[in-house]
Design an enzyme around this catalytic site. Sequence first.
Site, PDB file in Angstrom:
ATOM      1  CB  CYS A 158      -3.654   2.790  -2.393  1.00 13.90           C
ATOM      2  SG  CYS A 158      -2.875   1.189  -2.239  1.00 13.90           S
ATOM      3  CG  HIS A 215      -1.505   1.303   1.564  1.00 10.41           C
ATOM      4  ND1 HIS A 215      -2.658   1.740   0.973  1.00 10.41           N
ATOM      5  CD2 HIS A 215      -1.111   2.310   2.382  1.00 10.41           C
ATOM      6  CE1 HIS A 215      -2.960   2.946   1.432  1.00 10.41           C
ATOM      7  NE2 HIS A 215      -2.039   3.313   2.289  1.00 10.41           N
TER       8      HIS A 215
END
Lengths: 169, 502
Positions: free
Chosen positions: A109, A39
Site C-alpha cells: 500500500c 498502512h
Amino acid sequence: MNQHDSTFGVQLFIYDLSRGMARQLSPIMLGKQLDGIWHTSIVVYGEEFFYGGAGISSCPPGGTMLGPPDTVVELGNTEVTEEIFMDYLSSLGETTYSGDKYRLFEHNCNTFTNEVAQFLTGNKIPSYITDLPSEVLSTPFGQVLRPILDSIHIAPPGGNVISSQNNHS
Amino acid sequence: MAENSGTDPAVETNTEENAAASATIIKVTVKTPKDKEEIAIAEDSSVSQFKEEISKRFKANQDQLVLIFAGKILKDGDTLGQHGIKDGLTVHLVIKTAQKTSGGGSSQTSASSGPGPSQGNTDGSANSSPAGNLGTPQGSGPSPTPTQPPNMLAGFGDLSGLANLGMGSANFMELQQQMQRQLMSNPEMLSQIMENPLVQSMMSNPDLMRQMIVANPQMQQLMERNPEISHMLNNPELMRQTMELARNPAMMQEMMRNQDRALSNLESIPGGYNALRRMYTDIQEPMFSAAREQFGNNPFSALGGNADNSGAQPSRTENREPLPNPWGPPDTAATTTSGTATTTSSTTSSTTPSVSNPLGISSSSLGNGMFNSPGMQSLMQQISENPQLMQNMLSAPYMRTMMQSLAQNPDIASQAPTPTPAPTPTPAAGTNTAQQQLMQQMLQMFAGGNASTPTPEVRFQQQLEQLSAMGFINREANLQALIATGGDINAAIERLLGSQPS
C-alpha cells in the site's frame, strides 16, 4: 482541454496496523524500535484511495475497518482533476497495481501511496513509512517471518475496488 | 540563429532536438502508469512541443495527453522551464481515451491507458461503459453510488485477506484441530518436533508445563472435580517423569505397555475389576468427556495419573487387543484398555484414550491448530532450525502470561487476529470489548513485565492462613511449600510433613 485552475488538497492517511503493539513489541521481537506497522492511503477529492490485496480500492475517508487514521499528513495541492486521476488509477490498477501484484514487503500500500503522491503533488510520502519493509527485513526475526508475511495480503475491508474489469461487462 | 523550435508541426522532430544553440537538451523521463520513456527535449521548449514528442513516442494523439508535474497540469502554452522541469526529472503522463470505449474494454487506441472511463464530457452514461469503470459517474459527483452494492460485497470479501493476517482462520480451535489431524497423519513431523531441542527444553521445565496446563480452563474444571488431578499436577517429581516420557516416544510406548499389562493383571485379582471400574468412572470418565469437548484445544494437556498403576479399566474381559497405534487415526474410546496411569502432555499417543493417555490427547495437540497454514508451517521449519530464536521468544517474561491469557480467553484469542478498531463505534461491540480486553492484558504485561502474577505471598494469602490455622506455624516454610505446589494446600501439607518430621 479545459481544466479548471482550482487545486485539490491531497492528504496522506497513516494507520498503524498493529495498533500500538509494534511500538511495544518491536524492540523485543526485532531488536529495533519500530513505531508502527504503517498502512497508508491517499485522500483526495473527498475520497480515500489505497492499494491492497484486492487491488486499488476507494472508500469515504476513514471508512475502512481500520477506522480513523493515526496520522494525517498534508501532501500539498494538485491541479489534477478527478477525472484524470481516475484514468490514471485505472491504468495503474491494470498494470502495476493489480491485486495479484501485491507484495507485503516490496509492493504494498505504501508503494502505491508514494507513487500516487508523487503523481499528484510531486512530493513523496515520509520516508519512515517506505523504509519499513527494509527495516523489518534487516532483522533476523524479520527474515524468519518473511515467508509467512509474503503470503499475507492486507486488504482492509470497507472499500470498493477500482478496476477497469469491474463487473460492467 | 536558426531557431525553428518546432512550433511548426511540419518540421521534423530532429530539428527540435537539434534545436537552436541557446537551448540545451534535457532528458526528461515521462512516466505513464504502464511504462516510462526518456525523452530528450530542448530546455526551453513549450509544453506543446513536448507533447508532440510524446505523442510520437507513445503513439497517442496530442489531445489525449495530460502531463502532470509537481501536482500541476502542464498546459500547452506553458514552457518546461516555467514549471521547473529540468534534466533528469520525471513528468507524469496520463493518456485519456477520447471516446467512450466499446466492446470489452479494448479501446487500445493509445499505448498506455486502457479502457478507462470516457472523458467527463459525456454524462453519467459513462458508467454503463462495458469496459467497466470505477463506478464513478464521470463529470458528475464523485461518489461511486451506482455500482456500490456489488462493490461492497467485494469489499467484504476482503475480509478473507484480513483473515490471512490472522493466520488463516479466525477460529483458533479449528486451527488446532486441523493441525492435530495433520500432525497425526504425519508421524515423522511429530517425532521431529519432539526431538527438537527447543521442545525438549520446554518440556523439561516442569514449572512452565504446569502453568500452561493449569491455565487451560478445561483443565481447571477437571481439577475442581477431581482434586487428585491437581495433586498430581503439583507433584514436581511426577511432572518431571512425565516430561521425560513425553520427550522420549519410545519410552512412552514402553511405559504404556507396562501400564496396560499391569492393568490387565489387576483385573484378575479378585475384586480388582471392580476397583478398576470404580476408578474409571470416578476419574477417567469425566476426563474423557472433558477431553472430548475440547479435543485438541489444550496444547499441553496433562492428566493426573496415579503413580501406582491403579488405573481404571472398563472392559469386561481381559483385553487381548493390541495396544492402540499411537500414530494411527483416532478410533473410539471403548475398545482400548484405558487407565489413568501416567500423565501425558502433548506426547506421542493416539487420540484414543489409552492407558497412559486417558485424555486421549495426542501429542499433535502441540499448539496445533495455529500452524495450519503453509506459511506457519514454514515458520515452524525455520524456528525449528533456529531453536534459539524460539527460546528467546519464550523466555521473555511476558510470554507466559500471554499464553495464559490466551488460554483463558480463547474467544479473545480467536478474535485477536482481526484488527478491528478498538475504540471506534462499530456494530461489533462485543468484538471490541474482547479486543480491548486483550489489548489491555497485553499492555499490562508489557508494562509490568510479569505483572499479572502478584507476589506469592499475596497469591497464597488464603492458603497461608489455612496452613497456620492447621498448626503449621513456620510461615517461611509454608510459603515455600505453597510456591512449590502452586497453591495446593494438600500437597503443600505433604511437603511440609515430609520435611518436618515434627
